[in-house]
Design a protein around this motif. Structure first.
Motif, mmCIF file in Angstrom:
data_model
loop_
_atom_site.group_PDB
_atom_site.id
_atom_site.type_symbol
_atom_site.label_atom_id
_atom_site.label_comp_id
_atom_site.label_asym_id
_atom_site.label_seq_id
_atom_site.Cartn_x
_atom_site.Cartn_y
_atom_site.Cartn_z
ATOM 1 N N LYS A 92 -27.620 -4.127 -38.441
ATOM 2 C CA LYS A 92 -26.487 -3.309 -38.001
ATOM 3 C C LYS A 92 -26.163 -2.291 -39.084
ATOM 4 O O LYS A 92 -26.300 -2.574 -40.275
ATOM 5 N N TYR A 120 -22.946 0.054 -40.211
ATOM 6 C CA TYR A 120 -21.515 0.313 -40.052
ATOM 7 C C TYR A 120 -21.148 1.568 -40.847
ATOM 8 O O TYR A 120 -21.598 1.742 -41.980
ATOM 9 N N HIS A 142 -25.320 0.531 -34.265
ATOM 10 C CA HIS A 142 -24.370 1.233 -35.126
ATOM 11 C C HIS A 142 -22.962 1.049 -34.589
ATOM 12 O O HIS A 142 -22.723 1.166 -33.380
ATOM 13 N N GLU A 143 -22.045 0.758 -35.486
ATOM 14 C CA GLU A 143 -20.621 0.741 -35.145
ATOM 15 C C GLU A 143 -19.871 1.575 -36.172
ATOM 16 O O GLU A 143 -20.161 1.502 -37.366
ATOM 17 N N HIS A 194 -16.016 2.352 -37.684
ATOM 18 C CA HIS A 194 -14.708 1.702 -37.777
ATOM 19 C C HIS A 194 -13.776 2.552 -38.639
ATOM 20 O O HIS A 194 -14.121 2.898 -39.779
#
Length: 204
Positions: free
Chosen positions: A53, A55, A76-77, A79
């Protein structure tokens, strides 16, 4: 539990970095030519790793810094918890500790333990830490993500490292940073440890 490996990097260089102009969370700048080169160098050095992942913050300069990994199709995130500290009304202006009494005064307050202090309209380290805590819990709750890449911002990264390593926020400045520097951490399920500190060998 297997060891979670976290590769924590600061974004690459922007023109604002060169000009000593504060960006914070309110200035959504792009990488400059050198910053793009730094991103390419980091990608070349670490593209072989099996990241589960990626981020980032919601700001463009972090996305651009890990663009090579995103173009591989890695999950992909983004935040807002990873956004830079807000410097309030001073964002977009050139302020340095040597030249700006108000800015230096707030930094001095933080070093004295007054981490509730902030510039007008901005955030305090305490507030940054509070918005980061749900993200930290999210990170801990995903043991299946064994190799994680996180791209964020200088001051916010210092706050995050204090929280992960159980340091008081008064120790923020112990964690130096440069554009596209790397901190590698291991998480065993009970504690975080630093394996690489301010690593810039990929830029050499």
């Amino acid at each position: 539990m297997s060891v979670k490996k976290i590769y924590l990097v600061r974004h690459g260089q922007t023109d604002f970095n060169v000009q000593n102009i504060v960006q914070g969370s309110g200035v959504d700048s792009d990488l400059n030519e050198k910053g793009r080169q730094q991103a390419e160098q980091f990608f070349a050095a670490y593209r072989h790793l099996p990241f589960d992942k990626v981020y980032t913050s919601v700001l463009r300069r972090t996305h651009q810094s890990v663009r090579g990994f995103l173009e591989l199709g890695l999950p992909h995130e983004q935040h807002a918890a990873l956004n830079e500290i807000s410097w309030g009304v001073r964002e977009g202006t050139r302020i340095t500790p040597e030249e700006d009494a108000e800015y230096q005064g707030v930094l001095d307050q933080w070093n004295r333990g007054e981490t509730f202090a902030r510039l007008t309209g901005g955030e305090s380290p305490d507030e940054v830490a509070a918005r980061q805590r749900p993200f930290i819990e999210l990170l801990k709750s995903r043991p299946e993500e064994e190799n994680v890449l996180i791209c964020m911002h200088g001051r916010a990264m210092r706050v995050l490292l204090c929280q992960l390593l159980n340091y008081p926020l008064t120790r923020m400045d112990s964690f130096e940073h440069r554009n596209l520097c790397l901190y590698k951490l291991h998480y065993t399920g009970s504690m975080f440890t630093v394996r690489n500190f301010l690593d810039v060998t990929h830029l050499e």
